[in-house]
Design a protein around this motif. Sequence first.
Motif, short mmCIF file in Angstrom:
data_model
loop_
_atom_site.label_atom_id
_atom_site.label_comp_id
_atom_site.label_asym_id
_atom_site.label_seq_id
_atom_site.Cartn_x
_atom_site.Cartn_y
_atom_site.Cartn_z
N THR A 17 -76.56 4.45 8.97
CA THR A 17 -76.15 4.85 10.31
C THR A 17 -75.01 3.93 10.70
OG1 THR A 17 -78.35 5.62 10.89
CG2 THR A 17 -76.87 5.09 12.72
N ASN A 18 -73.87 4.52 11.00
CA ASN A 18 -72.67 3.77 11.34
C ASN A 18 -72.72 3.38 12.82
OD1 ASN A 18 -70.08 2.70 11.03
ND2 ASN A 18 -69.08 4.64 11.45
N GLU A 19 -72.83 2.11 13.08
CA GLU A 19 -72.89 1.59 14.45
C GLU A 19 -71.54 0.93 14.74
OE1 GLU A 19 -74.52 1.49 17.96
OE2 GLU A 19 -75.81 2.04 16.28
N VAL A 20 -70.63 1.70 15.31
CA VAL A 20 -69.25 1.24 15.50
C VAL A 20 -69.15 0.25 16.65
CG1 VAL A 20 -66.88 1.95 15.98
CG2 VAL A 20 -68.35 3.39 14.56
N ASP A 21 -68.56 -0.89 16.35
CA ASP A 21 -68.21 -1.89 17.36
C ASP A 21 -66.71 -1.70 17.60
OD1 ASP A 21 -67.49 -4.12 18.83
OD2 ASP A 21 -68.29 -5.57 17.40
N THR A 22 -66.34 -1.26 18.78
CA THR A 22 -64.94 -0.93 19.04
C THR A 22 -64.00 -2.11 18.81
OG1 THR A 22 -65.29 -1.33 21.39
CG2 THR A 22 -65.44 0.95 20.63
N SER A 23 -64.49 -3.33 18.87
CA SER A 23 -63.61 -4.48 18.63
C SER A 23 -63.15 -4.55 17.18
CB SER A 23 -64.29 -5.78 19.04
OG SER A 23 -65.37 -6.05 18.17
N THR A 24 -63.91 -3.96 16.24
CA THR A 24 -63.50 -3.99 14.84
C THR A 24 -62.38 -2.99 14.58
OG1 THR A 24 -65.16 -2.36 14.17
CG2 THR A 24 -65.78 -4.70 14.01
N LEU A 25 -62.24 -2.00 15.43
CA LEU A 25 -61.20 -0.99 15.23
C LEU A 25 -59.82 -1.54 15.51
CD1 LEU A 25 -62.93 2.08 16.89
CD2 LEU A 25 -62.81 1.50 14.47
N ASP A 26 -59.74 -2.60 16.31
CA ASP A 26 -58.45 -3.18 16.65
C ASP A 26 -57.92 -4.11 15.58
OD1 ASP A 26 -58.56 -1.85 19.07
OD2 ASP A 26 -59.56 -3.53 20.07
N SER A 27 -58.73 -4.46 14.60
CA SER A 27 -58.31 -5.43 13.58
C SER A 27 -58.24 -4.77 12.21
CB SER A 27 -59.29 -6.60 13.56
OG SER A 27 -60.59 -6.14 13.28
N GLU A 28 -57.59 -3.60 12.12
CA GLU A 28 -57.51 -2.85 10.86
C GLU A 28 -57.01 -3.69 9.70
OE1 GLU A 28 -58.51 0.01 9.59
OE2 GLU A 28 -59.44 0.47 11.48
N VAL A 57 -76.31 10.06 -0.89
CA VAL A 57 -75.72 9.20 0.14
C VAL A 57 -75.65 10.00 1.44
CG1 VAL A 57 -73.67 7.92 0.88
CG2 VAL A 57 -74.34 7.89 -1.52
N THR A 58 -76.14 9.40 2.50
CA THR A 58 -76.05 10.00 3.83
C THR A 58 -75.40 8.98 4.75
OG1 THR A 58 -78.05 11.31 3.47
CG2 THR A 58 -77.34 11.01 5.75
N ILE A 59 -74.39 9.42 5.48
CA ILE A 59 -73.73 8.57 6.47
C ILE A 59 -73.86 9.28 7.80
CG2 ILE A 59 -71.59 7.42 7.18
CD1 ILE A 59 -72.50 6.44 4.46
N ARG A 60 -74.38 8.57 8.79
CA ARG A 60 -74.54 9.12 10.15
C ARG A 60 -73.54 8.45 11.09
NH1 ARG A 60 -79.28 11.73 9.44
NH2 ARG A 60 -80.55 10.94 7.73
N ARG A 61 -73.13 9.19 12.11
CA ARG A 61 -72.16 8.71 13.12
C ARG A 61 -70.81 8.35 12.49
NH1 ARG A 61 -75.96 4.56 16.42
NH2 ARG A 61 -77.65 5.99 16.87
N PHE A 62 -70.39 9.13 11.55
CA PHE A 62 -69.12 8.92 10.86
C PHE A 62 -67.98 9.26 11.82
CE2 PHE A 62 -65.78 9.96 7.75
CZ PHE A 62 -65.95 8.94 6.83
N THR A 63 -67.00 8.37 11.92
CA THR A 63 -65.89 8.58 12.86
C THR A 63 -64.56 8.86 12.18
OG1 THR A 63 -65.38 6.21 13.00
CG2 THR A 63 -66.95 7.10 14.62
N GLY A 64 -64.50 8.74 10.86
CA GLY A 64 -63.28 9.04 10.13
C GLY A 64 -62.21 7.97 10.22
N HIS A 65 -62.58 6.76 10.64
CA HIS A 65 -61.61 5.66 10.67
C HIS A 65 -61.31 5.19 9.24
CE1 HIS A 65 -62.81 5.39 14.95
NE2 HIS A 65 -61.53 5.15 15.07
N VAL A 66 -60.24 4.48 9.11
CA VAL A 66 -59.70 4.11 7.80
C VAL A 66 -60.72 3.43 6.89
CG1 VAL A 66 -57.94 2.71 6.63
CG2 VAL A 66 -57.36 3.93 8.73
N ARG A 67 -61.44 2.45 7.38
CA ARG A 67 -62.39 1.73 6.51
C ARG A 67 -63.52 2.65 6.05
NH1 ARG A 67 -62.27 -3.42 10.34
NH2 ARG A 67 -60.45 -4.45 9.47
N GLU A 68 -63.95 3.56 6.91
CA GLU A 68 -65.00 4.50 6.52
C GLU A 68 -64.49 5.44 5.42
OE1 GLU A 68 -66.40 6.60 10.01
OE2 GLU A 68 -66.25 4.79 11.19
#
Length: 145
Positions: A37-48, A74-85
């Motif tokens: 389950t992908n638990e996105v912390d928005t602060s990590t998105l700013d430091s690509e 493999v199952t990924i939940r809450r996938f947002t399609g950001h670069v690292r994912e």
Amino acid sequence: MEVHVLCTTLDLNSMSDNIVLNFVFRVWRHLQNIDITNEVDTSTLDSESALPLEHSYWEKKEISDCFTHHLRFVTIRRFTGHVREIRLINHVIKNAAVLKKLVIHCSNSISTQGAAATMGLLLVPRASIDVSIVLMNMPLRRSCY
């Protein structure tokens, strides 16, 4: 003791969580089923590009036994399609030789760009000839007529 199933919550946009996941792949060589389950912390998105060589992190990793011989689901939940994912899933598709099914549950907050990048995963060359890639909760595109 061999671990065959891993269910966890990680921030797949966090470089430190990607490093932990790589460690898990190397140590638990007999993993067959991974549910994240992908638990996105928005602060990590700013430091690509916070770390040098980050863009090739997964590409430069040695392929573990987990990928070549054991990983089947493999199952990924809450996938947002950001670069690292996208980079992680690219790595799975290109290297998991016995993968049977990859299920990606998109987040309700996935952007148009993230959805497009996620759809692009269907075009990635696959290590497993038997893999089924399932995209769930993809936003519907509205066409202009």
